[in-house]
Design a protein around this motif. Structure first.
Motif, PDB file in Angstrom:
ATOM      1  N   LEU A 196     -10.610 -37.031  21.769  1.00  0.00           N
ATOM      2  CA  LEU A 196     -10.097 -38.388  21.822  1.00  0.00           C
ATOM      3  C   LEU A 196     -10.709 -39.261  20.736  1.00  0.00           C
ATOM      4  O   LEU A 196     -11.911 -39.186  20.459  1.00  0.00           O
ATOM      5  CB  LEU A 196     -10.392 -39.027  23.190  1.00  0.00           C
ATOM      6  CG  LEU A 196      -9.205 -39.071  24.158  1.00  0.00           C
ATOM      7  CD1 LEU A 196      -8.885 -37.669  24.621  1.00  0.00           C
ATOM      8  CD2 LEU A 196      -9.513 -39.967  25.333  1.00  0.00           C
ATOM      9  N   ASP A 200      -7.098 -43.537  21.036  1.00  0.00           N
ATOM     10  CA  ASP A 200      -6.611 -42.772  22.187  1.00  0.00           C
ATOM     11  C   ASP A 200      -7.231 -43.305  23.471  1.00  0.00           C
ATOM     12  O   ASP A 200      -6.549 -43.451  24.494  1.00  0.00           O
ATOM     13  CB  ASP A 200      -6.975 -41.288  22.050  1.00  0.00           C
ATOM     14  CG  ASP A 200      -6.250 -40.598  20.918  1.00  0.00           C
ATOM     15  OD1 ASP A 200      -5.186 -41.079  20.499  1.00  0.00           O
ATOM     16  OD2 ASP A 200      -6.768 -39.567  20.452  1.00  0.00           O
ATOM     17  N   ALA A 201      -8.531 -43.553  23.429  1.00  0.00           N
ATOM     18  CA  ALA A 201      -9.238 -44.043  24.612  1.00  0.00           C
ATOM     19  C   ALA A 201      -8.657 -45.365  25.081  1.00  0.00           C
ATOM     20  O   ALA A 201      -8.510 -45.608  26.289  1.00  0.00           O
ATOM     21  CB  ALA A 201     -10.725 -44.198  24.312  1.00  0.00           C
ATOM     22  N   LEU A 211     -16.113 -41.567  25.790  1.00  0.00           N
ATOM     23  CA  LEU A 211     -15.082 -40.598  25.445  1.00  0.00           C
ATOM     24  C   LEU A 211     -15.447 -39.228  26.018  1.00  0.00           C
ATOM     25  O   LEU A 211     -16.578 -38.760  25.841  1.00  0.00           O
ATOM     26  CB  LEU A 211     -14.937 -40.470  23.921  1.00  0.00           C
ATOM     27  CG  LEU A 211     -14.523 -41.737  23.160  1.00  0.00           C
ATOM     28  CD1 LEU A 211     -14.329 -41.394  21.689  1.00  0.00           C
ATOM     29  CD2 LEU A 211     -13.261 -42.334  23.731  1.00  0.00           C
TER      30      LEU A 211
END
Length: 252
Positions: A196, A200-201, A211
């Motif tokens: 990630l 994305d997180a 993450l």
């Protein structure tokens, strides 16, 4: 059992009935489903049909068979679906959601096309493109964050594509095919995994300082109409711990 008309095969009706009981919490983890014999009697079907319904629930990860005991309800996160699987599900049942899923956080905007999206849609980087986003969830949390990229011209045909609401009257692909008169004839799928990124997180509503170490599944699907136009490019980012699964019939 529902008294409403249902055009699905009997085994699919039975499986859907118990999937709803499980995902709604009416059947809790550890509960046992009726035996094959009892299911067959209750639904007035053959034991083969009842067994096929239980097998479908097992493949969906909702139950497991325990030798000598029966079929037990599980409490496991469901796998994510690719854009193509959602298209198939929508065509069969009218809904792209998996068992126990719901979608929210719907967003739509006209934005410049990133380079990878422009390449997928065969347009110039920076050209206007419709970006539609939503989050799929089940009782365990986020199943996947899904983004659909659609060439801007389809927004003029279908203004709903530019509204930050859940679409009605069909999926985006169904609406586009209906408006243009050109059916979707083929698609190109990819599956990969990556660690990630902070972006994305954010999409998966995770703190960037936490993450997960394990990779997440990333699915893409490119949909092409009968005149070879790319009408949509979908990217599904799986939630941490989610897997991807397919099921198909094998000829013997």
């Amino acid at each position: 059992m529902s008294d409403q008309a249902d055009n699905r095969a009997p085994y699919a009706q039975i499986a859907a009935h118990y999937a709803e009981l499980i995902t709604s919490g009416q059947l809790t983890p550890g509960s046992l489903l009726p035996s094959i014999k009892n299911l067959a009697q209750e639904w007035n079907v053959s034991t083969a049909t009842a067994e096929k319904a239980l097998r479908k629930l097992r493949t969906e990860g909702l139950v497991r068979g325990i030798h000598g005991i029966g079929t037990e309800v599980l409490d496991l996160p469901s796998p994510m679906s690719s854009g193509s699987q959602r298209q198939d599900r929508g065509r069969r049942s009218g809904s792209s959601w998996g068992a126990g899923e719901r979608s929210d956080s719907h967003q739509a905007a006209l934005v410049p096309a990133p380079a990878d999206v422009a390449e997928a849609l065969d347009i110039k980087p920076g050209s206007d493109v419709i970006r539609r986003r939503r989050v799929y969830r089940d009782r365990h949390g986020i199943v996947a964050h899904s983004t659909s990229w659609v060439p801007a011209q389809y927004g003029r045909l279908i203004p709903e594509l530019l509204k930050s609401d859940r679409l009605t009257g069909g999926t985006s692909l169904q609406l586009i095919a209906r408006a243009t008169g050109r059916p979707i004839t083929h698609r190109i799928d990819t599956a990969s995994a990556r660690l990630l990124t902070p972006e994305d997180a954010h999409l998966l509503e995770l703190p960037p300082t936490q993450l997960p170490a394990e990779p997440v599944v990333v699915m893409t699907a490119k949909f092409i109409d009968s005149e070879s136009n790319v009408v949509e490019y979908g990217v599904d980012l799986g939630g941490p711990g989610r897997t991807w699964r397919t099921e198909s019939e094998v000829a013997t």
